[in-house]
Design a protein around this motif. Sequence first.
Motif, PDB file in Angstrom:
ATOM      1  N   TYR A 147      -9.361  35.074 -39.530  1.00  0.00           N
ATOM      2  CA  TYR A 147     -10.649  34.455 -39.232  1.00  0.00           C
ATOM      3  C   TYR A 147     -10.403  33.039 -38.728  1.00  0.00           C
ATOM      4  O   TYR A 147      -9.330  32.469 -38.958  1.00  0.00           O
ATOM      5  CB  TYR A 147     -11.578  34.445 -40.449  1.00  0.00           C
ATOM      6  CG  TYR A 147     -11.210  33.482 -41.550  1.00  0.00           C
ATOM      7  CD1 TYR A 147     -11.764  32.202 -41.611  1.00  0.00           C
ATOM      8  CD2 TYR A 147     -10.306  33.844 -42.546  1.00  0.00           C
ATOM      9  CE1 TYR A 147     -11.422  31.318 -42.630  1.00  0.00           C
ATOM     10  CE2 TYR A 147      -9.962  32.971 -43.564  1.00  0.00           C
ATOM     11  CZ  TYR A 147     -10.526  31.713 -43.601  1.00  0.00           C
ATOM     12  OH  TYR A 147     -10.192  30.834 -44.602  1.00  0.00           O
ATOM     13  N   ILE A 148     -11.376  32.499 -38.044  1.00  0.00           N
ATOM     14  CA  ILE A 148     -11.280  31.141 -37.505  1.00  0.00           C
ATOM     15  C   ILE A 148     -12.203  30.245 -38.314  1.00  0.00           C
ATOM     16  O   ILE A 148     -13.402  30.520 -38.437  1.00  0.00           O
ATOM     17  CB  ILE A 148     -11.655  31.107 -36.015  1.00  0.00           C
ATOM     18  CG1 ILE A 148     -10.737  32.045 -35.230  1.00  0.00           C
ATOM     19  CG2 ILE A 148     -11.552  29.689 -35.468  1.00  0.00           C
ATOM     20  CD1 ILE A 148     -11.156  32.246 -33.797  1.00  0.00           C
ATOM     21  N   ASP A 149     -11.636  29.209 -38.868  1.00  0.00           N
ATOM     22  CA  ASP A 149     -12.380  28.301 -39.746  1.00  0.00           C
ATOM     23  C   ASP A 149     -13.549  27.666 -38.995  1.00  0.00           C
ATOM     24  O   ASP A 149     -13.377  27.136 -37.893  1.00  0.00           O
ATOM     25  CB  ASP A 149     -11.443  27.205 -40.261  1.00  0.00           C
ATOM     26  CG  ASP A 149     -12.021  26.468 -41.454  1.00  0.00           C
ATOM     27  OD1 ASP A 149     -13.216  26.114 -41.412  1.00  0.00           O
ATOM     28  OD2 ASP A 149     -11.282  26.239 -42.419  1.00  0.00           O
ATOM     29  N   PRO A 150     -14.761  27.709 -39.576  1.00  0.00           N
ATOM     30  CA  PRO A 150     -15.929  27.090 -38.926  1.00  0.00           C
ATOM     31  C   PRO A 150     -15.766  25.592 -38.673  1.00  0.00           C
ATOM     32  O   PRO A 150     -16.512  25.020 -37.879  1.00  0.00           O
ATOM     33  CB  PRO A 150     -17.066  27.371 -39.908  1.00  0.00           C
ATOM     34  CG  PRO A 150     -16.632  28.550 -40.686  1.00  0.00           C
ATOM     35  CD  PRO A 150     -15.142  28.427 -40.805  1.00  0.00           C
ATOM     36  N   LYS A 151     -14.809  24.951 -39.347  1.00  0.00           N
ATOM     37  CA  LYS A 151     -14.573  23.528 -39.123  1.00  0.00           C
ATOM     38  C   LYS A 151     -14.141  23.240 -37.688  1.00  0.00           C
ATOM     39  O   LYS A 151     -14.202  22.093 -37.238  1.00  0.00           O
ATOM     40  CB  LYS A 151     -13.526  23.008 -40.104  1.00  0.00           C
ATOM     41  CG  LYS A 151     -13.993  23.004 -41.559  1.00  0.00           C
ATOM     42  CD  LYS A 151     -12.891  22.533 -42.491  1.00  0.00           C
ATOM     43  CE  LYS A 151     -13.338  22.593 -43.948  1.00  0.00           C
ATOM     44  NZ  LYS A 151     -12.239  22.221 -44.885  1.00  0.00           N
ATOM     45  N   LEU A 152     -13.700  24.269 -36.989  1.00  0.00           N
ATOM     46  CA  LEU A 152     -13.370  24.109 -35.569  1.00  0.00           C
ATOM     47  C   LEU A 152     -14.541  23.520 -34.800  1.00  0.00           C
ATOM     48  O   LEU A 152     -14.364  22.700 -33.891  1.00  0.00           O
ATOM     49  CB  LEU A 152     -12.990  25.467 -34.972  1.00  0.00           C
ATOM     50  CG  LEU A 152     -12.711  25.499 -33.465  1.00  0.00           C
ATOM     51  CD1 LEU A 152     -11.254  25.130 -33.209  1.00  0.00           C
ATOM     52  CD2 LEU A 152     -13.013  26.871 -32.879  1.00  0.00           C
ATOM     53  N   ALA A 153     -15.750  23.943 -35.175  1.00  0.00           N
ATOM     54  CA  ALA A 153     -16.948  23.516 -34.445  1.00  0.00           C
ATOM     55  C   ALA A 153     -17.280  22.050 -34.668  1.00  0.00           C
ATOM     56  O   ALA A 153     -18.010  21.452 -33.870  1.00  0.00           O
ATOM     57  CB  ALA A 153     -18.139  24.383 -34.849  1.00  0.00           C
ATOM     58  N   THR A 154     -16.782  21.457 -35.748  1.00  0.00           N
ATOM     59  CA  THR A 154     -17.113  20.059 -36.059  1.00  0.00           C
ATOM     60  C   THR A 154     -15.980  19.093 -35.729  1.00  0.00           C
ATOM     61  O   THR A 154     -16.110  17.901 -35.963  1.00  0.00           O
ATOM     62  CB  THR A 154     -17.478  19.923 -37.546  1.00  0.00           C
ATOM     63  OG1 THR A 154     -16.373  20.343 -38.357  1.00  0.00           O
ATOM     64  CG2 THR A 154     -18.689  20.787 -37.878  1.00  0.00           C
ATOM     65  N   ASP A 155     -14.873  19.628 -35.201  1.00  0.00           N
ATOM     66  CA  ASP A 155     -13.741  18.784 -34.811  1.00  0.00           C
ATOM     67  C   ASP A 155     -13.955  18.321 -33.374  1.00  0.00           C
ATOM     68  O   ASP A 155     -13.953  19.143 -32.451  1.00  0.00           O
ATOM     69  CB  ASP A 155     -12.444  19.579 -34.924  1.00  0.00           C
ATOM     70  CG  ASP A 155     -11.200  18.757 -34.582  1.00  0.00           C
ATOM     71  OD1 ASP A 155     -11.352  17.641 -34.022  1.00  0.00           O
ATOM     72  OD2 ASP A 155     -10.091  19.215 -34.868  1.00  0.00           O
ATOM     73  N   PRO A 156     -14.141  17.009 -33.145  1.00  0.00           N
ATOM     74  CA  PRO A 156     -14.375  16.528 -31.779  1.00  0.00           C
ATOM     75  C   PRO A 156     -13.251  16.912 -30.823  1.00  0.00           C
ATOM     76  O   PRO A 156     -13.489  17.143 -29.637  1.00  0.00           O
ATOM     77  CB  PRO A 156     -14.462  15.008 -31.950  1.00  0.00           C
ATOM     78  CG  PRO A 156     -14.836  14.803 -33.382  1.00  0.00           C
ATOM     79  CD  PRO A 156     -14.191  15.922 -34.140  1.00  0.00           C
ATOM     80  N   GLY A 157     -12.033  17.013 -31.327  1.00  0.00           N
ATOM     81  CA  GLY A 157     -10.907  17.367 -30.471  1.00  0.00           C
ATOM     82  C   GLY A 157     -10.849  18.832 -30.119  1.00  0.00           C
ATOM     83  O   GLY A 157     -10.073  19.229 -29.245  1.00  0.00           O
ATOM     84  N   ALA A 158     -11.643  19.663 -30.800  1.00  0.00           N
ATOM     85  CA  ALA A 158     -11.630  21.100 -30.546  1.00  0.00           C
ATOM     86  C   ALA A 158     -12.997  21.604 -30.090  1.00  0.00           C
ATOM     87  O   ALA A 158     -13.207  22.812 -29.995  1.00  0.00           O
ATOM     88  CB  ALA A 158     -11.186  21.853 -31.795  1.00  0.00           C
ATOM     89  N   ALA A 159     -13.898  20.690 -29.832  1.00  0.00           N
ATOM     90  CA  ALA A 159     -15.280  21.064 -29.520  1.00  0.00           C
ATOM     91  C   ALA A 159     -15.389  21.920 -28.258  1.00  0.00           C
ATOM     92  O   ALA A 159     -16.325  22.708 -28.117  1.00  0.00           O
ATOM     93  CB  ALA A 159     -16.139  19.810 -29.375  1.00  0.00           C
TER      94      ALA A 159
END
Length: 303
Positions: A147-159
């Motif tokens: 699974y892909i951690d939802p924190k990806l969506a809140t990381d400005p570098g990964a937005a």
Amino acid sequence: MLQRRNLAVLAVTLSIVGAMVLMVSYSVTLYRLFCDATGLGGFTQRVEANTAAIGDRTVTVYFSTDVAPNLPWRFYPQQQKVEVRLGESVLVFFTAENLSDRDYVGHATFNVTPEKAGIYFNKIQCFCFDEEKLSAHQKVDMPVVFYIDPKLATDPGAANIDSITLAYTFFVSAQPDGAKDLARLKDEPLTADEGKLLFATNCAACHDAKRNKTGPALGNVVGRKAGTTPGFVYSSALAKSDITWTPELLDKWLTNPRAMVPSTKMPVRFADPKLRGNVIRYLQSLGSPQGAAAPSPAGDPKG
């Protein structure tokens, strides 16, 4: 006095040399641990279970495979890509086949691109966790759960990440002793949870257990007459087919729907009998038609 100073200098020098030798000896291990912890180099994370909440954002995960020249295996993904929601557990399969007349032990290396996604890419189950033995001319399907951690969506570098590629390369193992035998996966049925994940990965884009979507609701489908789900508009071919779904007929249907019922709109096929069996077992676990509540109607169903 001079002799003591010389001995002190020698002791310090030997200590420094010893520390340097130790660091060199363990540099690969230390670097791998660092990459595992930080996702550097596209390293994925290993976790025991998914504790994340499922988000609304979706990402496309592509799969890439390769084999070292001295390992006579064929190795490929059974799906080129999957659409996943952040936080959603996903089950996918890879196939490995030993093309030679002798047994081989392989080890899979892996990474994801873009590399900054590595810290958010979590594997729960993977053949890459162990040294794996594949006997001569054996062919095995290998599951991966991630699974892909939802924190990806809140990381400005990964937005800006909307697609991720998971890549594997199989090499001849440098430590074959104690390798696990891939034969364990040959006839091993999936667990109930894995069957549910298989359905979610391959079927849930069009089907749900309780409500109609692009396809009809599939809760209580075993024992139900085809073309009778309330609120769903079927193709005339399936509505007139006079089929009552049994496990055997579902297996035939999933093998090639349009060969079984010409003009049906069902596009998905499962060539692998093991995967068909696990999907059918999951559908059986949803119950029988007796006492089933009517599913919610779809907005724009397609039969």
